[in-house]
Enzyme design. Structure first.
Site, short mmCIF file in Angstrom:
data_model
loop_
_atom_site.label_atom_id
_atom_site.label_comp_id
_atom_site.label_asym_id
_atom_site.label_seq_id
_atom_site.Cartn_x
_atom_site.Cartn_y
_atom_site.Cartn_z
CG ASP A 1 -11.38 -17.48 -1.07
OD1 ASP A 1 -10.58 -18.12 -1.77
OD2 ASP A 1 -12.55 -17.83 -0.90
CG ASP B 1 -13.92 -20.33 -10.49
OD1 ASP B 1 -13.51 -21.17 -9.67
OD2 ASP B 1 -13.51 -19.16 -10.53
#
Lengths: 203, 256
Positions: free
Chosen positions: B11, B130
């Site tokens: 990330d 998500d």
């Protein structure tokens, strides 16, 4: 000089990057039949739809590859590039392959041995029954893992140099004289893949 | 046989790899290119780089970071964050990515999935979802966008099916409920999505131990599993993880 044929079938960056990493020079990305004719090695990458190979014939590249192979230049097809070496694919009926090897490429079966089979076949799978005299796979051991991503596959032929099992056995590598192909992606197969590329560039 | 994939995820925020807990509380974990190479050398089957702030701050993906990371990476490399158009995707591919992961942009305009696939092949398009469970659990799990900030009202399984029908090559399913907790993947939700689609499903969120991976490959029916923090801070490497998975009867790529 290594000619990498660009026929707008996906991304060439990784293939070119891996070849540059190994040979550093003399790698040319081209759509020109004349460049293909003078290259001593020709690489045909390709991901995506078999239909894209129609452009090879439209641009005169099919004929150039045929001549190049006939005069002894080395040829390596990758993924759809391997499939193109066969007569064709049920993915695009009416678009002919080179026909160097007999048979049609077909979609993975939806069911195998009574169980649902997912497709595309994506991920690391092993090379089996590697022919000991394969020049492309020299030094690659049976059971070595390489990276695949495809929904159509080539049949087994006399020139099959390695098989992979997913919904039954299919041709993972094919080799006869100066004509070679791999269904997997050497440029994405870590050390094993670089070994295959090195074998090819050192021919 | 086809092995289960272990994917290391980076990330990235402002050019650095970071790791959060349930999408917040961010800490620094290093340089993306260096970590990508380290993970590949340590046996990761794929590398994913997600620019986690790109959508939120409306800026493009960090192409230079992608270029540096891709330069000597010879395993599949996925980039996500800030890819809104087929042109954005092309820039990411040209920088050296093999696949793009799209999330918010695919929800805003689902045609994007097919547009990228038309030029680069379906295998190059990962739709990232998500997900957060609702009051009924898996059944009403909802899709979130903008780095987990906005609920969409879409059901996870339905959106996964639509993404597949529009030409997605893989689904990357992140459970916001389990993300960063190192307490195990959401196997129930992963299995529900995996059974609903034909394309591979990558499970994400909650990796903490080899048992968690074995569980999501078994009960969760995942084709691949992604983790970040357990690798970055040296808790385990992919190679150690794979040795443990092999003992547990899971088929993985070895040696690597």
């Amino acid at each position: 000089m290594i000619a990498v044929i660009d026929y707008k079938a996906g991304n060439l960056t990784s293939v070119v990057k891996a070849l540059h990493y190994l040979v550093a020079r003399d790698v040319v990305v081209t759509q020109s039949p004349d460049v293909v004719r003078i290259a001593d090695k020709v690489v045909l990458p390709g991901v995506g739809h078999f239909q894209a190979t129609q452009l090879l014939t439209d641009l005169g590249l099919t004929e150039a590859v045929r001549e190049s192979i006939a005069k002894g230049s080395w040829f390596l097809g990758i993924c759809v590039g391997l499939q193109w070496l066969f007569e064709g694919s049920t993915e695009a009926e009416g678009t002919n392959g080179l026909g160097a090897f007999a048979g049609m490429c077909e979609h993975f079966p939806a069911l195998y041995e009574g169980a649902e089979l997912k497709s595309p076949h994506v991920g690391w799978n092993s090379l089996e029954q590697i022919k000991p005299d394969s020049r492309l796979l020299r030094g690659v051991a049976d059971g070595s893992f390489v990276y695949f991503t495809h929904s159509w596959r080539a049949p087994l032929v006399a020139a099959t140099a390695a098989v992979t099992n997913y919904g039954g056995a299919f041709t993972a590598a094919v080799e006869r004289g100066n004509v070679m192909g791999v269904q997997f992606h050497p440029e994405k197969s870590a050390d094993v893949g670089l070994r295959v590329f090195r074998n090819f560039v050192e021919l | 046989m086809l092995t289960k994939r272990i994917i290391a995820c980076l990330d990235v925020r402002d050019g650095r790899v970071v790791k959060g807990v349930q999408f917040v509380d961010i800490v620094d974990a290093g340089d993306p290119a260096e970590l990508a190479h380290r993970h590949a050398a340590a046996g990761a089957d794929e590398i994913v780089l997600l620019d986690i702030t790109a959508t939120h701050e409306a800026r493009g993906t960090l192409l230079e970071t992608v270029r540096r990371a891709a330069a000597r990476l010879f395993v599949p490399f996925t980039v996500g964050g800030g890819v809104r158009t087929a042109d954005d995707a092309a820039a990411v591919f040209n920088a050296g990515a093999d696949k793009v992961s799209i999330n918010s942009a695919a929800i805003a305009r689902p045609e994007l999935i097919g547009e990228i696939g038309a030029n680069f092949g379906a295998q190059a398009v990962i739709v990232a979802i998500d997900a957060r469970r609702g009051t009924k659990g898996v059944e009403d799990a909802e899709v979130y966008v903008s780095g987990g900030r906005k609920p969409t009202g879409l059901r996870v399984v339905e959106w996964a099916r639509e993404a597949e029908s529009r030409g997605a090559g893989e689904i990357l399913l992140t459970s916001m409920d389990t993300d960063g907790m190192r307490d195990g993947f959401d196997c129930e939700l992963t299995a529900a999505v995996s059974e609903a689609v034909q394309i591979p499903v990558i499970a994400s969120g909650g990796a903490g131990s080899a048992e968690h991976f074995a569980d999501v490959f078994g009960r969760g029916k995942a084709d691949a599993a992604l983790a970040a923090s357990i690798f970055h801070f040296g808790v385990t490497s992919s190679r150690e993880l794979k040795a443990q998975l092999t003992s547990a009867g899971v088929s993985v790529r070895l040696p690597c």
